[in-house]
Design a protein around this motif. Structure first.
Motif, PDB file in Angstrom:
ATOM      1  N   VAL A  55       0.709  -1.384   0.080  1.00 57.28           N
ATOM      2  CA  VAL A  55       0.009  -0.053   0.081  1.00 57.28           C
ATOM      3  C   VAL A  55       0.880   1.307  -0.103  1.00 57.28           C
ATOM      4  O   VAL A  55       0.642   2.037  -0.847  1.00 57.28           O
ATOM      5  N   ILE A  56       1.780   1.297   0.840  1.00 51.68           N
ATOM      6  CA  ILE A  56       2.644   2.223   0.997  1.00 51.68           C
ATOM      7  C   ILE A  56       3.443   2.730  -0.585  1.00 51.68           C
ATOM      8  O   ILE A  56       3.650   3.792  -0.751  1.00 51.68           O
ATOM      9  N   PHE A  57       3.892   1.405  -1.137  1.00 50.34           N
ATOM     10  CA  PHE A  57       4.515   1.711  -2.599  1.00 50.34           C
ATOM     11  C   PHE A  57       3.462   2.342  -3.408  1.00 50.34           C
ATOM     12  O   PHE A  57       3.794   3.060  -4.094  1.00 50.34           O
ATOM     13  N   PHE A  58       2.221   1.719  -3.208  1.00 48.22           N
ATOM     14  CA  PHE A  58       1.283   2.414  -4.298  1.00 48.22           C
ATOM     15  C   PHE A  58       0.852   3.985  -4.087  1.00 48.22           C
ATOM     16  O   PHE A  58       0.704   4.746  -4.966  1.00 48.22           O
ATOM     17  N   VAL A  59       0.800   4.209  -2.704  1.00 49.84           N
ATOM     18  CA  VAL A  59       0.115   5.288  -2.471  1.00 49.84           C
ATOM     19  C   VAL A  59       1.263   6.429  -2.670  1.00 49.84           C
ATOM     20  O   VAL A  59       0.445   7.603  -2.923  1.00 49.84           O
ATOM     21  N   THR A  60       2.224   6.071  -2.014  1.00 50.65           N
ATOM     22  CA  THR A  60       3.108   7.336  -1.703  1.00 50.65           C
ATOM     23  C   THR A  60       3.380   8.248  -3.040  1.00 50.65           C
ATOM     24  O   THR A  60       3.353   9.486  -3.288  1.00 50.65           O
ATOM     25  N   GLY A  61       3.354   7.470  -4.134  1.00 47.06           N
ATOM     26  CA  GLY A  61       3.794   8.095  -5.490  1.00 47.06           C
ATOM     27  C   GLY A  61       2.674   9.134  -5.984  1.00 47.06           C
ATOM     28  O   GLY A  61       2.834   9.886  -6.663  1.00 47.06           O
ATOM     29  N   PHE A  62       1.373   8.498  -5.655  1.00 46.37           N
ATOM     30  CA  PHE A  62       0.282   9.207  -6.064  1.00 46.37           C
ATOM     31  C   PHE A  62       0.182  10.360  -5.336  1.00 46.37           C
ATOM     32  O   PHE A  62      -0.419  11.478  -5.791  1.00 46.37           O
TER      33      PHE A  62
END
Length: 297
Positions: free
Chosen positions: A174-181
């Motif tokens: 989740v952190i990998f997906f959301v941080t960039g967004f």
């Protein structure tokens, strides 16, 4: 004047005498790549799906040696009914929901909040924290250590312990997906909310969280897929104390109910996959937009 007229006539005649260029048709070589790609997709995905469906619709004698031959008499729904009644799917279904729903909600909420903080802090310490946070994607958890730790704190064999294990495993995703967004969201939106007197939690739940819908939808379907089909970690943590669908299939197959009954095994697999298939169909637009949102913005 006559000379000018003559030159214009010659120019127009020369222009009209030039051959008209026709659009160049694409050669057959340009069609090889899409044809090969479609053939590979149909072979790798279509053939297994076809095998599962036709085997689930066969009788026990026809399904004893699975092959690609269609069944003589379709009895797909009869096999579904036998699996549902004799395989105790209802308790296993609610057991899977009991573990999956809290784990997914908890990991999405905590992961989104952590991603917001990591995206808005640009210090070297936060970069190290972010690297450690996403390291769980490539570092598998130690099963023996997890089980021993759960026994020490009294959560071994409980739904709470299994939920905690799944949240710890997939928080990195989740952190990998959301941080960039989150980094693509303008900071001015948060500053305007703070000027109006909104606190940190208000900024997150009123401004940031609603904008994370597509990305969270993508993370949701992936995590649901992992948890719904997991049998390895569930076997060590809650095996024998709480039934999930994969554990139930493993237990009834080991007990001999489905031994060599491939038609029942494949029927069970279809029923077990239906909830995730329905979820994907409902959320497919958000999933696709969530995957491409980082490149579009």
């Amino acid at each position: 004047m006559s000379t000018l007229t003559t030159s214009r006539a010659n120019a127009s005649a020369t222009t009209s005498s030039r051959p008209v260029r026709r659009p160049v048709h694409r050669s057959w070589k340009h069609l090889v790549q899409p044809v090969v790609a479609l053939t590979a997709v149909v072979t790798l995905l279509g053939v297994p799906f076809y095998l599962v469906i036709i085997t689930a619709g066969k009788s026990q004698e026809e399904a004893f040696d699975p092959n690609l031959v269609p069944p003589t008499n379709w009895q797909l729904f009869e096999n579904f009914g036998q699996v549902f009644t004799q395989g105790n799917m209802a308790p296993a279904f609610f057991g899977s929901l009991l573990i999956m729903v809290p784990a997914v909600v908890g990991v999405l909420l905590l992961g989104a909040m952590a991603s917001w903080v990591l995206a808005r802090r640009s210090s070297r310490v936060m970069a190290i924290v972010y690297a450690l946070a996403i390291s769980g994607i490539v570092l598998p958890p130690a099963v023996v250590t997890v089980v021993l730790l759960l026994r020490q704190i009294g959560l071994a064999g409980t739904a709470v312990g299994m939920i905690g294990v799944y949240m710890g495993m997939y928080l990195s995703t989740v952190i990998f997906f959301v941080t960039g967004f989150v980094r693509t969201i303008p900071v001015e939106l948060e500053e305007a909310a703070r000027v109006d007197g909104v606190g940190p939690f208000g900024v997150f739940f009123r401004i940031i969280f609603p904008l994370l819908g597509p990305t969270l939808a993508t993370a949701t379907i992936l995590i649901c897929l992992y948890i719904w089909n997991d049998v390895f970690y569930a076997l060590f943590v809650v095996g024998g104390r709480l039934d999930t669908l994969p554990l139930n299939l493993y237990e009834v197959a080991s007990a001999g109910l489905y031994l060599q009954n491939w038609h029942l095994i494949f029927a069970y697999i279809i029923l077990m996959s239906l909830p995730l298939l329905i979820t994907f169909v409902v959320m497919q637009r958000k999933i696709i937009s969530g995957i491409t949102s980082g490149a579009v913005k």
